[in-house]
Design a protein around this motif. Structure first.
Motif, PDB file in Angstrom:
ATOM      1  N   SER A 140       0.832  -1.214   0.000  1.00 34.69           N
ATOM      2  CA  SER A 140       0.000   0.000   0.000  1.00 34.69           C
ATOM      3  C   SER A 140       0.855   1.249   0.000  1.00 34.69           C
ATOM      4  CB  SER A 140      -0.892   0.033   1.240  1.00 34.69           C
ATOM      5  OG  SER A 140      -1.832  -0.988   1.197  1.00 34.69           O
ATOM      6  N   SER A 141       1.769   1.292   0.941  1.00 29.49           N
ATOM      7  CA  SER A 141       2.555   2.515   1.063  1.00 29.49           C
ATOM      8  C   SER A 141       3.404   2.750  -0.185  1.00 29.49           C
ATOM      9  CB  SER A 141       3.438   2.451   2.310  1.00 29.49           C
ATOM     10  OG  SER A 141       4.433   1.456   2.175  1.00 29.49           O
ATOM     11  N   TYR A 142       3.895   1.673  -0.755  1.00 31.78           N
ATOM     12  CA  TYR A 142       4.706   1.845  -1.967  1.00 31.78           C
ATOM     13  C   TYR A 142       3.865   2.376  -3.125  1.00 31.78           C
ATOM     14  CZ  TYR A 142       7.868   1.105  -5.841  1.00 31.78           C
ATOM     15  OH  TYR A 142       8.640   1.312  -6.950  1.00 31.78           O
ATOM     16  N   ILE A 143       2.724   1.772  -3.325  1.00 31.12           N
ATOM     17  CA  ILE A 143       1.829   2.249  -4.388  1.00 31.12           C
ATOM     18  C   ILE A 143       1.500   3.717  -4.181  1.00 31.12           C
ATOM     19  CG2 ILE A 143      -0.554   2.120  -5.245  1.00 31.12           C
ATOM     20  CD1 ILE A 143      -0.404  -0.896  -4.914  1.00 31.12           C
ATOM     21  N   GLY A 144       1.212   4.050  -2.940  1.00 32.69           N
ATOM     22  CA  GLY A 144       0.839   5.430  -2.636  1.00 32.69           C
ATOM     23  C   GLY A 144       1.966   6.414  -2.875  1.00 32.69           C
ATOM     24  N   ILE A 145       3.149   6.078  -2.396  1.00 29.64           N
ATOM     25  CA  ILE A 145       4.244   7.043  -2.545  1.00 29.64           C
ATOM     26  C   ILE A 145       4.603   7.219  -4.010  1.00 29.64           C
ATOM     27  CG2 ILE A 145       6.218   5.453  -2.329  1.00 29.64           C
ATOM     28  CD1 ILE A 145       5.937   8.943  -0.735  1.00 29.64           C
ATOM     29  N   ARG A 146       4.480   6.156  -4.781  1.00 29.70           N
ATOM     30  CA  ARG A 146       4.742   6.286  -6.208  1.00 29.70           C
ATOM     31  C   ARG A 146       3.705   7.186  -6.886  1.00 29.70           C
ATOM     32  NH1 ARG A 146       7.034   6.838  -8.950  1.00 29.70           N
ATOM     33  NH2 ARG A 146       7.598   5.456 -10.632  1.00 29.70           N
ATOM     34  N   VAL A 163       4.598  11.597  -8.606  1.00 31.15           N
ATOM     35  CA  VAL A 163       4.422  12.132  -9.952  1.00 31.15           C
ATOM     36  C   VAL A 163       4.515  13.652  -9.967  1.00 31.15           C
ATOM     37  CG1 VAL A 163       3.000  10.194 -10.688  1.00 31.15           C
ATOM     38  CG2 VAL A 163       1.897  12.259  -9.839  1.00 31.15           C
ATOM     39  N   GLU A 164       4.260  14.271  -8.837  1.00 32.19           N
ATOM     40  CA  GLU A 164       4.411  15.723  -8.792  1.00 32.19           C
ATOM     41  C   GLU A 164       5.873  16.064  -8.571  1.00 32.19           C
ATOM     42  OE1 GLU A 164       3.670  18.153  -5.616  1.00 32.19           O
ATOM     43  OE2 GLU A 164       4.170  16.681  -4.100  1.00 32.19           O
ATOM     44  N   GLY A 165       6.130  17.337  -8.398  1.00 26.50           N
ATOM     45  CA  GLY A 165       7.481  17.841  -8.421  1.00 26.50           C
ATOM     46  C   GLY A 165       8.522  17.249  -7.487  1.00 26.50           C
ATOM     47  N   ASN A 166       8.413  17.515  -6.194  1.00 22.94           N
ATOM     48  CA  ASN A 166       9.537  17.256  -5.295  1.00 22.94           C
ATOM     49  C   ASN A 166       9.630  15.798  -4.852  1.00 22.94           C
ATOM     50  OD1 ASN A 166       7.197  17.384  -3.875  1.00 22.94           O
ATOM     51  ND2 ASN A 166       8.066  18.479  -2.131  1.00 22.94           N
ATOM     52  N   SER A 167       9.919  14.943  -5.824  1.00 23.06           N
ATOM     53  CA  SER A 167       9.945  13.521  -5.515  1.00 23.06           C
ATOM     54  C   SER A 167      11.136  13.157  -4.628  1.00 23.06           C
ATOM     55  CB  SER A 167       9.968  12.713  -6.802  1.00 23.06           C
ATOM     56  OG  SER A 167      10.992  13.177  -7.638  1.00 23.06           O
ATOM     57  N   LYS A 168      12.145  13.968  -4.693  1.00 25.69           N
ATOM     58  CA  LYS A 168      13.329  13.688  -3.879  1.00 25.69           C
ATOM     59  C   LYS A 168      12.972  13.745  -2.389  1.00 25.69           C
ATOM     60  CE  LYS A 168      18.213  14.866  -3.462  1.00 25.69           C
ATOM     61  NZ  LYS A 168      19.348  15.356  -4.262  1.00 25.69           N
ATOM     62  N   MET A 169      12.287  14.807  -2.018  1.00 18.38           N
ATOM     63  CA  MET A 169      11.876  14.965  -0.632  1.00 18.38           C
ATOM     64  C   MET A 169      10.903  13.862  -0.219  1.00 18.38           C
ATOM     65  SD  MET A 169      12.172  16.558   2.136  1.00 18.38           S
ATOM     66  CE  MET A 169      12.729  18.273   2.168  1.00 18.38           C
ATOM     67  N   LEU A 170       9.999  13.537  -1.102  1.00 16.11           N
ATOM     68  CA  LEU A 170       9.024  12.489  -0.797  1.00 16.11           C
ATOM     69  C   LEU A 170       9.719  11.159  -0.533  1.00 16.11           C
ATOM     70  CD1 LEU A 170       6.203  13.282  -3.378  1.00 16.11           C
ATOM     71  CD2 LEU A 170       6.037  13.432  -0.894  1.00 16.11           C
ATOM     72  N   ARG A 171      10.669  10.871  -1.391  1.00  9.69           N
ATOM     73  CA  ARG A 171      11.410   9.621  -1.212  1.00  9.69           C
ATOM     74  C   ARG A 171      12.105   9.599   0.144  1.00  9.69           C
ATOM     75  NH1 ARG A 171      17.065   8.902  -4.135  1.00  9.69           N
ATOM     76  NH2 ARG A 171      17.864   7.117  -2.975  1.00  9.69           N
ATOM     77  N   TYR A 172      12.740  10.690   0.469  1.00  6.99           N
ATOM     78  CA  TYR A 172      13.449  10.776   1.743  1.00  6.99           C
ATOM     79  C   TYR A 172      12.510  10.546   2.919  1.00  6.99           C
ATOM     80  CZ  TYR A 172      15.964  12.754   5.688  1.00  6.99           C
ATOM     81  OH  TYR A 172      16.536  12.935   6.925  1.00  6.99           O
ATOM     82  N   LYS A 173      11.388  11.248   2.901  1.00  4.86           N
ATOM     83  CA  LYS A 173      10.417  11.114   3.996  1.00  4.86           C
ATOM     84  C   LYS A 173       9.893   9.688   4.087  1.00  4.86           C
ATOM     85  CE  LYS A 173       8.440  15.807   3.671  1.00  4.86           C
ATOM     86  NZ  LYS A 173       7.242  16.528   3.165  1.00  4.86           N
ATOM     87  N   TYR A 174       9.603   9.148   2.934  1.00  7.85           N
ATOM     88  CA  TYR A 174       9.021   7.808   2.896  1.00  7.85           C
ATOM     89  C   TYR A 174       9.971   6.776   3.487  1.00  7.85           C
ATOM     90  CZ  TYR A 174       7.246   3.396   1.101  1.00  7.85           C
ATOM     91  OH  TYR A 174       6.791   2.116   0.997  1.00  7.85           O
ATOM     92  N   ILE A 175      11.202   6.795   3.028  1.00  8.29           N
ATOM     93  CA  ILE A 175      12.179   5.810   3.517  1.00  8.29           C
ATOM     94  C   ILE A 175      12.428   5.994   5.018  1.00  8.29           C
ATOM     95  CG2 ILE A 175      14.578   5.045   3.336  1.00  8.29           C
ATOM     96  CD1 ILE A 175      12.879   4.084   1.033  1.00  8.29           C
ATOM     97  N   GLN A 176      12.433   7.227   5.424  1.00  6.88           N
ATOM     98  CA  GLN A 176      12.598   7.517   6.851  1.00  6.88           C
ATOM     99  C   GLN A 176      11.495   6.845   7.673  1.00  6.88           C
ATOM    100  OE1 GLN A 176      12.491  11.785   7.813  1.00  6.88           O
ATOM    101  NE2 GLN A 176      11.390  11.233   9.672  1.00  6.88           N
ATOM    102  N   GLN A 177      10.273   7.014   7.240  1.00  5.55           N
ATOM    103  CA  GLN A 177       9.155   6.444   7.982  1.00  5.55           C
ATOM    104  C   GLN A 177       9.095   4.925   7.851  1.00  5.55           C
ATOM    105  OE1 GLN A 177       7.128   8.097  10.196  1.00  5.55           O
ATOM    106  NE2 GLN A 177       8.725   9.609   9.777  1.00  5.55           N
ATOM    107  N   LEU A 178       9.540   4.450   6.708  1.00  3.31           N
ATOM    108  CA  LEU A 178       9.584   2.994   6.528  1.00  3.31           C
ATOM    109  C   LEU A 178      10.541   2.382   7.544  1.00  3.31           C
ATOM    110  CD1 LEU A 178       8.684   0.599   4.769  1.00  3.31           C
ATOM    111  CD2 LEU A 178      10.641   1.034   3.292  1.00  3.31           C
ATOM    112  N   ARG A 179      11.650   3.037   7.732  1.00  2.00           N
ATOM    113  CA  ARG A 179      12.621   2.556   8.729  1.00  2.00           C
ATOM    114  C   ARG A 179      12.010   2.583  10.129  1.00  2.00           C
ATOM    115  NH1 ARG A 179      17.298   4.474   5.571  1.00  2.00           N
ATOM    116  NH2 ARG A 179      18.406   2.539   5.039  1.00  2.00           N
ATOM    117  N   ALA A 214       6.821  14.036   7.450  1.00  2.00           N
ATOM    118  CA  ALA A 214       7.116  12.698   6.947  1.00  2.00           C
ATOM    119  C   ALA A 214       5.993  11.731   7.312  1.00  2.00           C
ATOM    120  CB  ALA A 214       8.447  12.206   7.500  1.00  2.00           C
ATOM    121  N   VAL A 215       5.485  11.881   8.526  1.00  2.00           N
ATOM    122  CA  VAL A 215       4.378  11.019   8.947  1.00  2.00           C
ATOM    123  C   VAL A 215       3.154  11.263   8.071  1.00  2.00           C
ATOM    124  CG1 VAL A 215       2.763  10.503  10.810  1.00  2.00           C
ATOM    125  CG2 VAL A 215       5.185  10.804  11.314  1.00  2.00           C
ATOM    126  N   ALA A 216       2.866  12.518   7.811  1.00  2.00           N
ATOM    127  CA  ALA A 216       1.719  12.849   6.965  1.00  2.00           C
ATOM    128  C   ALA A 216       1.877  12.231   5.579  1.00  2.00           C
ATOM    129  CB  ALA A 216       1.570  14.365   6.855  1.00  2.00           C
TER     130      ALA A 216
END
Lengths: 204, 204
Positions: A166-172, A176-192, B159-161
DNA sequence: AGGGTAACAGACTTAAAAGTCTGTTTTACC
DNA sequence: GGTAAAACAGACTTTTAAGTCTGTTACCCT
C-alpha cells in the motif's frame, strides 16, 4: 528508437514501445498509430503480429510488465537474508529510479489497475496476478526472516506485506508531482521507523 | 436518478452525475453522451451551462471533489484532540464506506491524478491542491497533537503525513479487488502498530 | 533461380465522441 | 397574455482511432 533495437524482433519492439507509451499516456489514451509512428511501422505489421489491441496489451502485461515488476521489486528480496533491510534498499532503489525520471508517471502496475478497474475484468486479473506474486514473495521473505531471527515472530506477515505494498503504491502515486526527492526521503525515513516495530527484539 | 433530484439546478445535476461516472469509468472513458443519457438531457443543455468538457471537469474538481475529500478525510481530523486515534477512526470509516461499494473504484482523487498525470498540467494542479490541503491538515493535527501531549515530540510530522497519505492511497488502490474487508482489517491493524511509534511515551 | 510464404505497407471502413448550430420550449416579467 | 431571454432539443460536422483488406516486398528453401 536507437539502432541497437533494429535487430530486435518486430513483435518485441512493438511490445516494448507499447509499454513505454501505455505507461506514459495510459492504455486508452495511446493509439496504435502513436506506437506505430514511433516505430515507423504500419497497421499491417501490427495486425500481422497481434489480433487486437487488447490481446496485444495482455501479452505486454504477461511478459514485459511482469518481468519489470519482478526484477525491480521481487527479485532483490527473494530468498535473501535480513528481509527488512533488503526491502528498504529495494524500495529506495526503485524510488531513486523513479526520482530521476524527468517526468515520472507513477507505478506502472497500479496505474494500469486504476485504469482498467471496472472496465476489463480479464486484464484486471492479469494485473492482480502480478500483485499477488509480489505479495506472496514479501510474506515468504518475512516468514523466513522470522526463522532466521531477523523479524519479530509476533507480527502478522500478511498484514505487513499489505501495508508495505500500500505505502509503496501510494508514494509512487505522490511522486508524480514535483519534489519527488523529498518524498522519497520522507518515505524511507518512515519505513525505517515502521520496521523498528517489525524487527526482532534481541532478548536483553 | 431519483425524483428528489428533479429540482436540483441542472448545472449541479450534470456535475453530480459527471463525478459519479468519471469516478467509475474515468474521465477519458466517459463520454458526455453517457452523462447526458443518464440525465435525459441533450448536448444543447450541456453546452448551455459549460464551455467544454475540460472546463466542466475542473468545476467538478473544485466543487464536488474537494468537498468530498474534505468531508471524509479532512474535516473529521481538523482541530480535534488526540489526532492519532482520530486518524485511525477517520481512515477506518472511509475504508468501510469503500468496502461496502459493490464494485469499488478506488480513491477518487488518486485515480484522477493517475489519469491526468502528464496529460493536463492544469487539471493536475487542481488535484494536487486538494492533496496539499489534506497534507497540511494532517501536519497541523500532528503538531497540535505534540503540544497537547498526544504525539511524540521527536517525530517528523511532515514525513508522517506523507507516509499516511501514501498508505491510504495505496490501500484504496488495492481494495478495488475482491476481499476489501480483509485488506481493511490488515491495514488498520498495521496503522495502529505504526502509531505506537508516533504516540507520546508517558514518562515512566 | 524461382516459387511460396512470411512480413509489412497503406488506403479504406466503421464507430464513437467533442463540439456546433439552428430551432423549439419554457419561464419570468410587465 | 404577449414577449424576450433563458433553457434545452437534437441533427450535423469533424476528428480520431480500431480494425479490415488488398497489394507489395523480403526472405527461405529446394
Amino acid at each position: 528508437m536507437e539502432k541497437q533495437l533494429k535487430r530486435m524482433a518486430t513483435m518485441q519492439r512493438i511490445q516494448t514501445t507499447g509499454l513505454e507509451l501505455f505507461y506514459q499516456r495510459g492504455y486508452f489514451n495511446t493509439s496504435l498509430d502513436d506506437i506505430l509512428k514511433e516505430l515507423s511501422l504500419s497497421k499491417g505489421a501490427f495486425y500481422y503480429h497481434f489480433q487486437s489491441k487488447e490481446e496485444y496489451f495482455i501479452s505486454i502485461v504477461q511478459n514485459l510488465l511482469f518481468r519489470k515488476v519482478y526484477s525491480s521489486l521481487i527479485e532483490p528480496i527473494e530468498g535473501q537474508e535480513d528481509p527488512l533491510n533488503k526491502i528498504v534498499v529495494c524500495f529506495d532503489d526503485a524510488l531513486e529510479t523513479a526520482e530521476h525520471n524527468f517526468l515520472d508517471y507513477g507505478f506502472v502496475l497500479s496505474n494500469f489497475i486504476t485504469e482498467f478497474n471496472g472496465k476489463n475484468p480479464d486484464i484486471m486479473n492479469y494485473l492482480q496476478d502480478i500483485l499477488k506474486v509480489w505479495e506472496v514473495n514479501l510474506v515468504t521473505a518475512l516468514q523466513k526472516g522470522k526463522t532466521d531471527g531477523y523479524v519479530n515472530r509476533h507480527i502478522d506477515s500478511e498484514a505487513v506485506a499489505t501495508y508495505l505494498i500500500s505505502s509503496y503504491i501510494g508514494i509512487r502515486t505522490l511522486m508524480v508531482e514535483g519534489n519527488s526527492k523529498m518524498l522519497r526521503y520522507k518515505y524511507i525515513q518512515q519505513l525505517r521507523q515502521y520496521f523498528k516495530l517489525i524487527e526482532h527484539k534481541e532478548p536483553a
